[in-house]
Design an enzyme around this catalytic site. Structure first.
Site, PDB file in Angstrom:
ATOM      1  CG  ASN A  34       6.219   0.258  10.287  1.00  0.00           C
ATOM      2  OD1 ASN A  34       6.101   1.477  10.321  1.00  0.00           O
ATOM      3  ND2 ASN A  34       5.223  -0.543   9.948  1.00  0.00           N
ATOM      4  CB  SER A  77      -0.951  -0.008   1.198  1.00  0.00           C
ATOM      5  OG  SER A  77      -0.232  -0.138   2.411  1.00  0.00           O
ATOM      6  CG  LEU A  78       4.386   3.735   2.459  1.00  0.00           C
ATOM      7  CD1 LEU A  78       3.420   4.893   2.619  1.00  0.00           C
ATOM      8  CD2 LEU A  78       5.204   3.534   3.733  1.00  0.00           C
ATOM      9  N   GLY A  79       4.124   1.615  -0.923  1.00  0.00           N
ATOM     10  CA  GLY A  79       4.885   1.731  -2.164  1.00  0.00           C
ATOM     11  C   GLY A  79       4.020   2.198  -3.313  1.00  0.00           C
ATOM     12  CB  SER A  91       1.014  -2.062  10.380  1.00  0.00           C
ATOM     13  OG  SER A  91       2.041  -1.875  11.345  1.00  0.00           O
ATOM     14  CG  ASN A  96       5.187   1.693  15.624  1.00  0.00           C
ATOM     15  OD1 ASN A  96       4.062   2.190  15.598  1.00  0.00           O
ATOM     16  ND2 ASN A  96       6.030   1.819  14.618  1.00  0.00           N
ATOM     17  CB  ALA A 130      -1.999   4.043   1.661  1.00  0.00           C
ATOM     18  CE  LYS A 183       6.167   4.919  11.891  1.00  0.00           C
ATOM     19  NZ  LYS A 183       6.256   5.091  10.420  1.00  0.00           N
TER      20      LYS A 183
END
Length: 305
Positions: free
Chosen positions: A104, A10-12, A252, A187, A130, A183
């Site tokens: 991540n 999704s991110l790519g 995620s 997480n 996304a 981050k």
């Protein structure tokens, strides 16, 4: 400008879609003949859904880039996939190449820097939302900001300075390491509990109870050990804010478990545990949580994570 995108998640695909929509040349590097055949079958068309708009974009699909140097490579694979995805391309990355790492956790960025010693390796922290409605169909669900920088202290490259919305919303971070570590700590405080209790982010405080507070204390000590005192001081409030803002979200890590995919725990809480050991920091809550998470994943047939 031309960009090569490695990793059709999704991110790519969000990066590919935004760059292509803004008029840049985009090439998607795929790793298997099956993936190449799939994209060929749909004519290399990427569907980009955003702001109640549906765009169909044509992008180049490449299985073998040959000997042509890669100048701007966006690495959007999962953290654990970086070695197998990047190793075959290392000979195409030289002094004129820039890699943008979107993973991540921490660890994969350092691997890329060690492998591609002559190239500039940028680390990015992305807050865009996304998801894939279908293979090759990306939905931009939430607009965010990309914080990007060079852990080695290099300057912002001219090509990045030339990028502006809608191609990319970004800020340059002189100390990207503190962004990555903050981050990571967030997480670590949220994702493991969402997996162990199979809950959304907003349910974590009630499900985790006092264990969350104890974990945050250990994470604050870890941030202090790395020289990030301001991030340590605000961690509890930042975690609470993130939980509140993303209360209905599924992390995620939890999404990966539900989909039967390998998770990135060894680059998130696993990396935190290894650093605590190296720094001589007592972290029984963190290490216990990591062990329980590994057992939980093994019970779901994901023992090799």
């Amino acid at each position: 400008m031309r960009f090569d995108i490695l990793g059709p998640g999704s991110l790519g695909l969000l990066w590919a879609a935004r760059l292509a929509s803004a008029g840049h040349s985009v090439r998607l590097l795929v790793r298997t003949p099956e993936a190449f055949e799939h994209w060929q079958a749909i004519g290399g068309r990427l569907i980009f859904e955003h702001d109640n708009i549906r765009e169909e974009l044509e992008i180049e699909i490449c299985l073998d880039p040959g000997t042509e140097p890669l100048h701007r490579l966006v690495v959007a694979t999962k953290a654990y996939a970086v070695p197998s995805a990047l190793n075959p391309l290392a000979h195409l990355l030289g002094p004129d190449s820039t890699l943008v790492m979107l993973q991540n956790g921490i660890g994969s960025q350092q691997y890329a820097r060690e492998l591609c010693k002559d190239s500039q390796v940028l680390c990015a922290s992305v807050t865009d939302g996304a998801w894939l409605r279908a293979p090759g169909h990306v939905v931009w669900a939430g607009k965010g900001l990309t914080r990007i920088g060079d852990e080695a202290g290099g300057p912002c490259p001219p090509w990045l300075a030339a990028l502006a919305p809608p191609a990319l919303d970004w800020v340059w971070e002189q100390d990207i390491a503190q962004v990555l570590w903050q981050k990571l700590a967030i997480n670590c405080a949220i994702n493991p509990f969402t997996v162990l209790h199979d809950c959304r982010n907003g349910e974590v405080p009630a499900r985790a109870g006092s264990e969350l507070d104890a974990l945050i204390r250990e994470l604050k000590a870890l941030l202090h050990s790395q020289g990030f005192a301001p991030q340590a001081a605000e961690l509890a409030q930042v975690v609470a804010d993130v939980i509140r803002r993303t209360a209905l979200n599924s992390s995620s890590m939890r999404q990966d478990v539900h989909a039967g995919r390998q998770t990135e725990i060894d680059y998130i809480i696993g990396y935190a545990c290894r650093t605590a050991v190296r720094e001589g920091i007592g972290a029984p809550v963190m290490t216990g949580l990591y062990a329980r998470l590994k057992t939980h994943l093994a019970m779901h047939g994901l023992a090799n994570n």
